[in-house]
Write a protein that holds these residues in place. Sequence first.
Motif, PDB file in Angstrom:
ATOM      1  N   LYS A 173       1.015  -1.249  -0.002  1.00 36.70           N
ATOM      2  CA  LYS A 173       0.089  -0.065  -0.089  1.00 36.70           C
ATOM      3  C   LYS A 173       0.864   1.225   0.117  1.00 36.70           C
ATOM      4  O   LYS A 173       0.480   2.363   0.591  1.00 36.70           O
ATOM      5  N   LEU A 174       1.868   1.092  -0.658  1.00 36.24           N
ATOM      6  CA  LEU A 174       2.889   2.364  -0.777  1.00 36.24           C
ATOM      7  C   LEU A 174       2.505   3.010  -2.271  1.00 36.24           C
ATOM      8  O   LEU A 174       3.164   4.167  -2.412  1.00 36.24           O
ATOM      9  N   SER A 175       1.670   2.828  -2.923  1.00 36.11           N
ATOM     10  CA  SER A 175       1.513   3.567  -4.155  1.00 36.11           C
ATOM     11  C   SER A 175       1.233   4.841  -4.082  1.00 36.11           C
ATOM     12  O   SER A 175       2.119   5.748  -4.884  1.00 36.11           O
ATOM     13  N   LEU A 189       4.768   6.356  -3.223  1.00 37.36           N
ATOM     14  CA  LEU A 189       5.801   6.369  -4.242  1.00 37.36           C
ATOM     15  C   LEU A 189       5.070   7.384  -5.310  1.00 37.36           C
ATOM     16  O   LEU A 189       5.954   8.330  -6.061  1.00 37.36           O
ATOM     17  N   PHE A 237       8.805  -8.369  -4.774  1.00 32.77           N
ATOM     18  CA  PHE A 237       8.421  -6.746  -4.425  1.00 32.77           C
ATOM     19  C   PHE A 237       9.222  -5.954  -5.332  1.00 32.77           C
ATOM     20  O   PHE A 237       8.778  -5.026  -5.769  1.00 32.77           O
ATOM     21  N   GLU A 260       8.083  -5.594  -8.728  1.00 29.94           N
ATOM     22  CA  GLU A 260       6.766  -4.829  -8.849  1.00 29.94           C
ATOM     23  C   GLU A 260       7.155  -3.400  -8.998  1.00 29.94           C
ATOM     24  O   GLU A 260       6.610  -2.449  -9.671  1.00 29.94           O
ATOM     25  N   ARG A 273       6.978  -0.143 -11.961  1.00 29.22           N
ATOM     26  CA  ARG A 273       6.524   1.411 -12.214  1.00 29.22           C
ATOM     27  C   ARG A 273       7.505   1.835 -13.194  1.00 29.22           C
ATOM     28  O   ARG A 273       7.325   2.855 -13.828  1.00 29.22           O
ATOM     29  N   ASN A 297      -4.530  -4.794  -6.136  1.00 28.32           N
ATOM     30  CA  ASN A 297      -4.038  -5.006  -7.787  1.00 28.32           C
ATOM     31  C   ASN A 297      -4.914  -6.071  -8.354  1.00 28.32           C
ATOM     32  O   ASN A 297      -5.390  -5.853  -9.595  1.00 28.32           O
ATOM     33  N   ARG A 301      -8.258  -4.896  -9.350  1.00 29.20           N
ATOM     34  CA  ARG A 301      -8.081  -3.620 -10.565  1.00 29.20           C
ATOM     35  C   ARG A 301      -8.169  -4.442 -11.673  1.00 29.20           C
ATOM     36  O   ARG A 301      -8.678  -3.962 -12.765  1.00 29.20           O
ATOM     37  N   LEU A 318      -8.346   7.446  -7.828  1.00 31.53           N
ATOM     38  CA  LEU A 318      -7.336   6.616  -7.262  1.00 31.53           C
ATOM     39  C   LEU A 318      -6.601   7.822  -6.554  1.00 31.53           C
ATOM     40  O   LEU A 318      -6.251   8.751  -7.019  1.00 31.53           O
ATOM     41  N   ALA A 375      -3.218   7.674  -8.528  1.00 29.73           N
ATOM     42  CA  ALA A 375      -3.443   8.071  -9.952  1.00 29.73           C
ATOM     43  C   ALA A 375      -1.990   8.274 -10.753  1.00 29.73           C
ATOM     44  O   ALA A 375      -1.590   9.499 -10.304  1.00 29.73           O
ATOM     45  N   SER A 381       1.507   4.539 -14.816  1.00 26.34           N
ATOM     46  CA  SER A 381       1.252   3.153 -14.328  1.00 26.34           C
ATOM     47  C   SER A 381      -0.291   2.943 -14.893  1.00 26.34           C
ATOM     48  O   SER A 381      -0.673   1.756 -14.909  1.00 26.34           O
TER      49      SER A 381
HETATM   50  C1  FAD Z   1      -6.175  -1.057 -14.522  1.00 28.02           C
HETATM   51  C2  FAD Z   1      -4.885  -0.733 -13.556  1.00 28.02           C
HETATM   52  C3  FAD Z   1      -4.843   0.656 -13.097  1.00 28.02           C
HETATM   53  C4  FAD Z   1      -3.673   0.969 -12.341  1.00 28.02           C
HETATM   54  N1  FAD Z   1      -3.326   2.227 -12.272  1.00 28.02           N
HETATM   55  C5  FAD Z   1      -2.384   2.395 -11.304  1.00 28.02           C
HETATM   56  C6  FAD Z   1      -2.169   3.860 -11.017  1.00 28.02           C
HETATM   57  O1  FAD Z   1      -2.424   4.867 -11.354  1.00 28.02           O
HETATM   58  N2  FAD Z   1      -0.992   4.117 -10.304  1.00 28.02           N
HETATM   59  C7  FAD Z   1      -0.337   3.057  -9.550  1.00 28.02           C
HETATM   60  O2  FAD Z   1       0.632   3.371  -8.988  1.00 28.02           O
HETATM   61  N3  FAD Z   1      -0.481   1.735  -9.725  1.00 28.02           N
HETATM   62  C8  FAD Z   1      -1.609   1.451 -10.781  1.00 28.02           C
HETATM   63  N4  FAD Z   1      -1.745  -0.058 -11.093  1.00 28.02           N
HETATM   64  C9  FAD Z   1      -0.733  -1.095 -10.556  1.00 28.02           C
HETATM   65  C10 FAD Z   1      -1.160  -1.535  -9.125  1.00 28.02           C
HETATM   66  O3  FAD Z   1      -2.325  -2.028  -9.188  1.00 28.02           O
HETATM   67  C11 FAD Z   1      -1.009  -0.741  -7.982  1.00 28.02           C
HETATM   68  O4  FAD Z   1       0.267   0.032  -8.209  1.00 28.02           O
HETATM   69  C12 FAD Z   1      -0.717  -1.611  -6.881  1.00 28.02           C
HETATM   70  O5  FAD Z   1      -2.104  -2.183  -6.666  1.00 28.02           O
HETATM   71  C13 FAD Z   1      -0.685  -0.453  -5.742  1.00 28.02           C
HETATM   72  O6  FAD Z   1      -0.806  -1.177  -4.449  1.00 28.02           O
HETATM   73  P1  FAD Z   1       0.492  -1.519  -3.397  1.00 28.02           P
HETATM   74  O7  FAD Z   1       1.258  -0.376  -3.191  1.00 28.02           O
HETATM   75  O8  FAD Z   1      -0.070  -2.138  -2.426  1.00 28.02           O
HETATM   76  O9  FAD Z   1       1.355  -2.466  -4.295  1.00 28.02           O
HETATM   77  P2  FAD Z   1       2.828  -3.488  -4.151  1.00 28.02           P
HETATM   78  O10 FAD Z   1       1.971  -4.740  -4.632  1.00 28.02           O
HETATM   79  O11 FAD Z   1       3.160  -3.187  -2.621  1.00 28.02           O
HETATM   80  O12 FAD Z   1       3.648  -2.910  -5.100  1.00 28.02           O
HETATM   81  C14 FAD Z   1       4.790  -2.008  -4.707  1.00 28.02           C
HETATM   82  C15 FAD Z   1       4.821  -0.873  -5.441  1.00 28.02           C
HETATM   83  O13 FAD Z   1       5.024  -1.281  -6.972  1.00 28.02           O
HETATM   84  C16 FAD Z   1       4.510  -0.680  -7.831  1.00 28.02           C
HETATM   85  N5  FAD Z   1       3.633  -1.434  -8.665  1.00 28.02           N
HETATM   86  C17 FAD Z   1       3.152  -2.547  -8.321  1.00 28.02           C
HETATM   87  N6  FAD Z   1       2.564  -3.152  -9.293  1.00 28.02           N
HETATM   88  C18 FAD Z   1       2.279  -2.302 -10.614  1.00 28.02           C
HETATM   89  C19 FAD Z   1       2.043  -2.442 -11.813  1.00 28.02           C
HETATM   90  N7  FAD Z   1       1.393  -3.287 -12.148  1.00 28.02           N
HETATM   91  N8  FAD Z   1       2.402  -1.252 -12.481  1.00 28.02           N
HETATM   92  C20 FAD Z   1       2.999  -0.100 -12.207  1.00 28.02           C
HETATM   93  N9  FAD Z   1       3.433  -0.107 -10.734  1.00 28.02           N
HETATM   94  C21 FAD Z   1       3.315  -1.092 -10.030  1.00 28.02           C
HETATM   95  C22 FAD Z   1       3.558   0.291  -7.215  1.00 28.02           C
HETATM   96  O14 FAD Z   1       4.359   1.760  -7.014  1.00 28.02           O
HETATM   97  C23 FAD Z   1       3.561  -0.084  -5.754  1.00 28.02           C
HETATM   98  O15 FAD Z   1       3.150   0.957  -4.717  1.00 28.02           O
HETATM   99  C24 FAD Z   1      -2.785  -0.153 -11.845  1.00 28.02           C
HETATM  100  C25 FAD Z   1      -3.212  -1.612 -12.299  1.00 28.02           C
HETATM  101  C26 FAD Z   1      -4.294  -2.051 -12.968  1.00 28.02           C
HETATM  102  C27 FAD Z   1      -4.730  -3.321 -13.494  1.00 28.02           C
END
Ligand code: FAD
Length: 462
Positions: free
Chosen positions: A233-235, A238, A263, A266, A270, A338, A341, A367, A370, A374
């Motif tokens: 949940k750092l998105s 970040l 991790f 992932e 980005r 994710n 999504r 979001l 947003a 990404s």
């Molecule tokens: C349709 C769709 C739209 C999305 N829109 C966004 C968005 O606007 N902004 C966004 O940050 N992410 C987006 N994502 C990617 C991803 O869903 C989120 O980054 C993630 O759910 C964030 O939760 P977390 O920080 O717990 O992720 P973690 O699983 O803990 O991952 C760590 C970090 O890695 C990066 N990351 C992980 N997965 C992705 C991915 N598939 N693409 C790019 N970076 C990733 C993020 O910065 C995330 O915080 C999208 C995914 C989908 C399927």
Amino acid sequence: MIAAPQIVWLRRDLRLADQAAFHAAAQAGPVIPVYVLDDETPDERRMGGASRWYLHHSLESLQTDLARHHSQLVLRRGRAVDVLCQLVEETGATTVHALRHYEPWWRKAEEELGGKLDLVLHDGNYILPPGTVTTGSGTPYKIFTPFKDAVFAAVDGFDILPEPSLSSPEDWPASDKLADWDLLPTKPDWAGGMRDFWKAGSRAALDRFEEFVEVIGDYKQDRECPSIDGSSKLSPHLHFGEVSPRQLWQVIAQHRSHGARFFKAELIWRDYAQNLVLQFPNYAEEPYREGYDERLWRDPESDEQAADDLAAWQQGRTGYPIVDAGMRQLWQTGWMHNRVRMIAASFLVKHLLIDWRHGESWFWDTLVDADYASNGTNWQWVSGTGVDSNMFVRIMAPLSQSEKFSAGDYIRHYVPELEDLDDPYVHDPEEHGCLPAGYPAKIIGHREGRERALAAYRAIKG
Ligand SMILES: Cc1cc2nc3c(=O)[nH]c(=O)nc-3n(C[C@H](O)[C@H](O)[C@H](O)COP(=O)(O)OP(=O)(O)OC[C@H]3O[C@@H](n4cnc5c(N)ncnc54)[C@H](O)[C@@H]3O)c2cc1C
């Protein structure tokens, strides 16, 4: 002689540690940190409502961090290039320092500003500067897996910059008041759920990461299950640059678990998304593959049923519990798991046959994380319209995904109409004959939606 002030222009890099612009400015003279609320430069890409809410709290937290350094944050509103030129004139600053940003509108603004004053751009919001990881023949990667392998091969730990020690200018330029920017919703105040869910700022980001590192060993499997708090949940942290990916990478550099490696992969996603936008600046707006034109989609602007379906999707009233739980989590908290999504996005594009850009723009507004690169990259990936080999005709089955990833508790939490239903009924109450009052039947059957999507695809592809 007293050194001339240095301006640090902040955008999505709201931190002090591992922030090269702050670091360089502090070495050159007194520092004036500036944030410009600029709704003009991004034009159509003005920050969405949930992001504005988060930004308010992030700036507030940065103000507190700067106060610890006996510094301040100067807030101004307007077209960034004009505001910065004006500030240089007011303060006698010699140089503007900033981290590089890659959204097409920021690249243009950086070019324009660089033509008017001494702008020094630094790297630091990505694991490696976008554009620097290339194939053996020097071309940029388009596909994720070789890109990821190349990043892993190139990284050998990082030297993380400490928080700089800041000296103040003799006079501080005037600043707006954050509260006057109206970034927080009031009429109505829809941010209650977000307040419970998020704590903005660098300190909060590092605390959250510390908690997450305790369970990072299980990340590979837990991240797939929306009922478990298994991802970082750092998105938003970040996205707004409250923490850099390099700081996170460095903390887990010595972790040998699969979870830690996943991790890091992932985090590389980005970087990958940003690299794609550097190659294709309109990637978040135009399908990469040709042939995905208006003939494929049902248009909510001209088709009333499509407009109703889009509204049902946005409001979490599709009759598909996993989709509805995700869309309601998004509305309440500004974030969505994710896996969900992917399921919700696929449902919009394939079952409802609505152009992915309608979904992308809803996510953009709702979001807290947003992100131009990404968001666009992931929507293109789900839709099968992007650079990779994921295909439009591969259609996710939302109901079996819901069971496979044990989404029962998640659904019961976000869809209160279903809170009394146990597994397996909660995944598809209509099929099990236990649809509770107040919860809608499916707006389209799975098989029907799938066949309609395939037929529409065949029709345009001949
Ligand atoms: C349709 C769709 C739209 C999305 N829109 C966004 C968005 O606007 N902004 C966004 O940050 N992410 C987006 N994502 C990617 C991803 O869903 C989120 O980054 C993630 O759910 C964030 O939760 P977390 O920080 O717990 O992720 P973690 O699983 O803990 O991952 C760590 C970090 O890695 C990066 N990351 C992980 N997965 C992705 C991915 N598939 N693409 C790019 N970076 C990733 C993020 O910065 C995330 O915080 C999208 C995914 C989908 C399927």
